[in-house]
Motif scaffolding. Structure first.
Motif, PDB file in Angstrom:
ATOM      1  N   ASN A 132       0.813  -1.223   0.000  1.00 23.23           N
ATOM      2  CA  ASN A 132       0.000   0.000   0.000  1.00 23.23           C
ATOM      3  C   ASN A 132       0.843   1.267   0.000  1.00 23.23           C
ATOM      4  O   ASN A 132       0.336   2.360   0.275  1.00 23.23           O
ATOM      5  CB  ASN A 132      -0.954   0.002   1.198  1.00 23.23           C
ATOM      6  CG  ASN A 132      -0.225   0.046   2.537  1.00 23.23           C
ATOM      7  OD1 ASN A 132       1.006  -0.061   2.587  1.00 23.23           O
ATOM      8  ND2 ASN A 132      -0.975   0.178   3.621  1.00 23.23           N
ATOM      9  N   TYR A 152      -4.227  -7.120  -5.659  1.00 23.93           N
ATOM     10  CA  TYR A 152      -4.173  -6.103  -4.617  1.00 23.93           C
ATOM     11  C   TYR A 152      -5.318  -6.133  -3.610  1.00 23.93           C
ATOM     12  O   TYR A 152      -5.093  -5.938  -2.411  1.00 23.93           O
ATOM     13  CB  TYR A 152      -3.998  -4.714  -5.247  1.00 23.93           C
ATOM     14  CG  TYR A 152      -2.547  -4.435  -5.515  1.00 23.93           C
ATOM     15  CD1 TYR A 152      -1.774  -3.709  -4.611  1.00 23.93           C
ATOM     16  CD2 TYR A 152      -1.918  -4.950  -6.647  1.00 23.93           C
ATOM     17  CE1 TYR A 152      -0.425  -3.496  -4.833  1.00 23.93           C
ATOM     18  CE2 TYR A 152      -0.572  -4.742  -6.879  1.00 23.93           C
ATOM     19  CZ  TYR A 152       0.177  -4.016  -5.970  1.00 23.93           C
ATOM     20  OH  TYR A 152       1.523  -3.828  -6.179  1.00 23.93           O
ATOM     21  N   VAL A 160      -5.447  -4.286  -0.226  1.00 24.88           N
ATOM     22  CA  VAL A 160      -5.175  -2.914  -0.649  1.00 24.88           C
ATOM     23  C   VAL A 160      -6.314  -2.403  -1.524  1.00 24.88           C
ATOM     24  O   VAL A 160      -6.706  -3.056  -2.497  1.00 24.88           O
ATOM     25  CB  VAL A 160      -3.848  -2.835  -1.429  1.00 24.88           C
ATOM     26  CG1 VAL A 160      -3.602  -1.409  -1.921  1.00 24.88           C
ATOM     27  CG2 VAL A 160      -2.694  -3.319  -0.567  1.00 24.88           C
ATOM     28  N   VAL A 164      -6.126   3.230  -3.774  1.00 27.61           N
ATOM     29  CA  VAL A 164      -4.828   3.590  -3.206  1.00 27.61           C
ATOM     30  C   VAL A 164      -3.719   3.280  -4.201  1.00 27.61           C
ATOM     31  O   VAL A 164      -2.843   4.109  -4.466  1.00 27.61           O
ATOM     32  CB  VAL A 164      -4.592   2.836  -1.878  1.00 27.61           C
ATOM     33  CG1 VAL A 164      -3.161   3.044  -1.390  1.00 27.61           C
ATOM     34  CG2 VAL A 164      -5.585   3.307  -0.818  1.00 27.61           C
TER      35      VAL A 164
END
Length: 256
Positions: A132, A152, A160, A164
């Motif tokens: 992240n 992700y 994540v 982001v």
């Protein structure tokens, strides 16, 4: 006369149909890409070049000599070796492994580190960092990731938020820089439902997420598309592994 007119209309209709269904024009392969693909140092990769459409992907990514490239989660280094040859001694390839992914792929990380110590790949450097907290030592011209965008939001990566990741990619790029994503296609409308189970993602949600970060969608290459893929089985299933239906999207950070 009516017969002649009817025949002409049919001919026009047929021609229009043919034009509408004509295949995508093959991208022009720059000479520096052809030279990079032909580099004797990557002779062991050559057997996969036709299947993986390496030259076409490099052309679509618009990578050029002297540029800076950030390659996110490079796997075996297949793309790294070509990027290195394309950008040449005045360019650089920043290989980035998220810490969380690196724990699952220690041998590939070791291979990346070994590659960066090879004098032939002196323009490659390797970094590991939290998933992240993506960053680059300097602004880059291209961020490229193949078959890993879908990872992700998964548990092993710390879930994540794609927003982001995309914001950090945006910040890592120079104005006018490109973000190219290659990934396995999931069923239409499935969003991120299958990222952790089938290792697939709906292209529509990717486009929406990346555009939300401020990128402009530039288009898609169909060189890795496979209509025979049912989209509802794992990408590792022996019936489809290595031949999954994959989308290739290119996004640009606005120049101003």
């Amino acid at each position: 006369m009516r017969t002649t007119v009817l025949a002409a209309l049919i001919a026009i209709s047929f021609s229009a149909g043919v034009l509408a269904k004509s295949p995508e024009a093959a991208p022009k392969i720059p000479s520096f890409v052809s030279a990079a693909v032909a580099d004797p140092a990557r002779k062991d990769d050559a057997a996969n070049d036709d299947r993986r459409k390496i030259a076409q992907l490099m052309a679509f990514s618009e990578v050029k000599p002297g540029q800076k490239v950030l390659e996110l989660i490079p796997g075996s280094g297949y793309f790294t070796r070509v990027f290195s040859a394309v950008v040449g001694p005045t360019g650089h390839v920043f290989v980035v492994w998220p810490n969380e992914y690196a724990k699952e792929s220690e041998s590939d990380v070791a291979a990346s580190n070994a590659l960066s110590k090879d004098a032939h790949y002196a323009n490659v450097s390797v970094a590991t960092q939290p998933a992240n907290q993506l960053s680059a030592p300097e602004k880059v011209d291209l961020v490229f990731t193949s078959q890993n965008y879908h990872d992700y939001p998964d548990k092993f990566m710390g879930k994540v938020d794609p927003a982001v990741l995309n914001k950090q990619v945006f910040d890592a790029l120079k104005p006018g820089g490109l973000f190219v994503i290659v990934d396995h296609v999931a069923e239409a409308g499935s969003g991120m439902r299958d990222t952790d189970t089938l290792h697939r993602i709906d292209p529509a949600i990717v486009k929406k997420q990346v555009e939300a970060a401020g990128f402009k969608y530039e288009g898609e290459s169909s060189v890795l598309r496979n209509p025979a893929d049912p989209h509802n089985i794992k990408v590792f299933d022996k019936s489809i592994r290595g031949h999954t239906d994959q989308f290739v999207y290119r996004f640009r950070k606005p120049a101003g």
